[in-house]
Design a protein around this motif. Structure first.
Motif, PDB file in Angstrom:
ATOM      1  N   HIS A  59       0.933  -1.217  -0.064  1.00 21.73           N
ATOM      2  CA  HIS A  59      -0.110   0.085   0.059  1.00 21.73           C
ATOM      3  C   HIS A  59       1.061   1.267   0.070  1.00 21.73           C
ATOM      4  O   HIS A  59       1.664   1.427   0.704  1.00 21.73           O
ATOM      5  CB  HIS A  59      -0.904  -0.240   1.288  1.00 21.73           C
ATOM      6  CG  HIS A  59      -1.806   1.365   1.305  1.00 21.73           C
ATOM      7  ND1 HIS A  59      -2.879   1.128   0.256  1.00 21.73           N
ATOM      8  CD2 HIS A  59      -1.829   2.110   2.206  1.00 21.73           C
ATOM      9  CE1 HIS A  59      -3.590   2.692   0.626  1.00 21.73           C
ATOM     10  NE2 HIS A  59      -2.788   2.989   1.745  1.00 21.73           N
ATOM     11  N   THR A  74      -6.593  -2.466  -1.295  1.00 24.30           N
ATOM     12  CA  THR A  74      -7.901  -2.604  -0.669  1.00 24.30           C
ATOM     13  C   THR A  74      -8.603  -4.006  -0.456  1.00 24.30           C
ATOM     14  O   THR A  74      -9.199  -4.586  -1.130  1.00 24.30           O
ATOM     15  CB  THR A  74      -8.740  -1.842  -1.923  1.00 24.30           C
ATOM     16  OG1 THR A  74      -8.519  -2.665  -2.907  1.00 24.30           O
ATOM     17  CG2 THR A  74      -8.453  -0.444  -2.026  1.00 24.30           C
ATOM     18  N   HIS A  97     -12.150  -4.363  -6.928  1.00 22.50           N
ATOM     19  CA  HIS A  97     -12.870  -3.662  -5.598  1.00 22.50           C
ATOM     20  C   HIS A  97     -14.133  -2.776  -6.012  1.00 22.50           C
ATOM     21  O   HIS A  97     -14.921  -3.010  -5.103  1.00 22.50           O
ATOM     22  CB  HIS A  97     -11.661  -2.896  -5.116  1.00 22.50           C
ATOM     23  CG  HIS A  97     -12.076  -2.134  -3.973  1.00 22.50           C
ATOM     24  ND1 HIS A  97     -12.355  -2.761  -2.906  1.00 22.50           N
ATOM     25  CD2 HIS A  97     -12.004  -0.794  -3.581  1.00 22.50           C
ATOM     26  CE1 HIS A  97     -12.631  -1.811  -1.725  1.00 22.50           C
ATOM     27  NE2 HIS A  97     -12.466  -0.622  -2.492  1.00 22.50           N
ATOM     28  N   SER A 137     -11.980  -0.435   3.091  1.00 23.26           N
ATOM     29  CA  SER A 137     -11.481  -0.163   2.141  1.00 23.26           C
ATOM     30  C   SER A 137     -12.154   0.431   0.928  1.00 23.26           C
ATOM     31  O   SER A 137     -11.816   1.546   0.512  1.00 23.26           O
ATOM     32  CB  SER A 137     -11.124  -1.370   1.292  1.00 23.26           C
ATOM     33  OG  SER A 137     -10.107  -2.350   2.077  1.00 23.26           O
TER      34      SER A 137
END
Ligand SMILES: [Zn+2]
Length: 325
Positions: free
Chosen positions: A152, A168, A191, A216
Motif C-alpha cells: 500500500h 484495498t 474492488h 477499503s
C-alpha cells in the motif's frame, strides 16, 4: 475487441471473453509508454482467453520484452495467463498475501479446507463434489512464476508513468487498485465494479472480509477520480456514488440475513443463502448451477461472519454443522 480509452498515456482495454461466466469478460488494460508497456491482468488459463489477449497484444504491437505485468489480485480471471508473461521474462508485480495464497492453493489444501467448512455450513456433499471443476480451481495458473511484492502506498514507475498502489483488502486479502495521480485515473479491479456487485466471500486468511471490504471502500471516498476502470464490465467517471451504492447494498444484505435468521432460528448458512434474493437471470435457488451456489454461500457467510463478530447473531456448533440464531 480493443478499445482506446485515453491518450497520454495511451490506455487500451482488451476485452477477454470469460465463457459460461456471469462476469462475461475481463478487462485487460494495456498502457503503452515511450520506452515500456504495462499490462494489467490477463484472463483465465483457457484457449479462448489466450486468443483474445494475444490477439489484442499483437494488434497493439506490444513487445513483451519491454513490458511489465501487474496482477491486481489472485482470482483466475485476472492471473490465469501469467505464464505468457513470465516465460517472456516480463517483471510481474503483485501483492504478497495474494501471491502466497495462490501458491498455497496449488497443493489443494486450501480447497480441501474450504470444502470441509462449506459442508459444515450445510452445503450437501453432492454439491461439494461438483466444485472440483469450479473455474476458480480449473483455470488458475501454475505458480511457477516469481513476483515483485507490492504494498500500500508504493510508488511504481511503469510504462513511463508514476503509479500508486492502493491496497484495498476485502474482495481478496491482497486486492490492489492502481492509481495515476496526475490524470486521476483509478484502475479499480474487482474492488469497485459498476454493472455488478463485487463478490465478497469468506477467506481462511481474513476473519471478517466484509468489514475489511467496507473499510477499503470508505478509504477511497475522497480520492480524486476522473475515470474509474474496473476489472469487469464498463467503467464510470466517478466512484463516489458507487461507493455509497455498494455500502447501501451490503447494509441491506446484512438486514436481510438478520431478518431470515430471526424468522428461521437455528438455520445453517446454506439454508439462509437459499432464502436470500439473488439476481441469477430469474433462476430459482434449486436451479442455480452448483458453482454459483458455492459463491452465493460464500457471500452469505461473509455477511453472517460480520454479524457474528458484531454480536448480532450467535453461531452454534453441533457435532456436524454450524447453525445460527
Ligand atoms: Zn476477483
Amino acid at each position: 475487441m480493443i478499445e482506446k480509452l485515453h491518450a497520454k498515456p495511451d490506455i487500451y482495454r482488451i476485452e477477454v471473453t470469460l465463457p459460461h461466466n456471469p462476469l462475461q469478460y475481463l478487462n485487460s488494460y494495456v498502457i503503452k509508454g515511450k520506452t515500456r508497456n504495462l499490462v494489467i491482468d490477463t484472463g483465465f488459463n483457457l484457449p479462448i482467453c489466450r486468443s483474445d489477449l494475444c490477439g489484442g497484444l499483437q494488434a497493439l504491437q506490444v513487445d513483451l520484452r519491454r513490458t511489465d505485468l501487474f496482477l491486481t489480485h489472485l482470482h483466475a480471471a485476472h492471473t490465469g495467463l501469467v505464464h505468457l508473461f513470465s516465460q517472456a521474462g516480463c517483471p510481474i508485480y503483485m501483492q504478497g498475501d495474494d501471491y502466497d495464497f495462490l501458491a498455497a492453493a496449488e497443493s489443494g489444501e486450501v480447497w480441501r479446507n474450504a470444502e470441509v467448512r462449506f459442508m459444515r455450513e450445510g452445503m450437501p456433499a453432492t454439491d461439494i463434489q461438483t466444485q472440483f471443476s469450479n473455474y476458480a480451481r480449473a483455470y488458475s495458473p501454475r505458480v511457477d512464476f516469481r513476483v515483485h511484492r507490492v504494498h500500500h502506498g508504493q510508488r511504481l514507475r511503469l510504462a513511463d508513468e508514476e503509479w500508486y498502489v492502493i491496497h484495498t483488502p476485502g474482495h481478496t486479502k491482497g486486492q490492489c487498485c492502481l492509481y495515476l495521480p496526475q490524470q486521476e485515473i483509478l484502475f479499480t479491479s474487482d474492488h469497485i465494479l459498476f454493472d455488478i456487485t463485487p463478490n465478497i466471500q469468506i477467506w481462511s486468511n481474513m476473519s471478517n472480509a466484509l468489514e475489511e471490504y467496507l473499510k477499503s471502500l470508505q478509504a477511497l471516498r475522497d480520492l480524486p477520480v476522473a475515470a474509474a476502470l474496473p476489472g469487469h464490465r464498463k467503467g464510470r467517471a466517478s466512484i463516489k456514488e458507487r461507493i455509497q451504492e455498494l455500502r447501501r447494498h451490503h447494509g441491506q444484505r446484512l438486514e436481510e440475513v438478520m431478518r431470515l435468521i430471526r424468522l428461521y432460528p437455528g438455520s445453517t448458512a446454506f439454508d439462509i443463502a437459499g432464502q436470500m434474493a439473488w439476481s441469477m437471470r430469474g433462476l430459482s435457488w434449486s436451479a442455480f448451477p452448483p458453482t454459483q451456489k458455492w459463491f452465493a454461500l460464500g457471500e452469505a457467510l461473509a455477511h453472517i461472519e460480520y454479524l457474528v463478530q458484531h454480536g448480532e447473531i450467535r453461531k452454534i456448533k453441533d457435532s456436524r454443522q454450524y447453525r445460527y440464531e
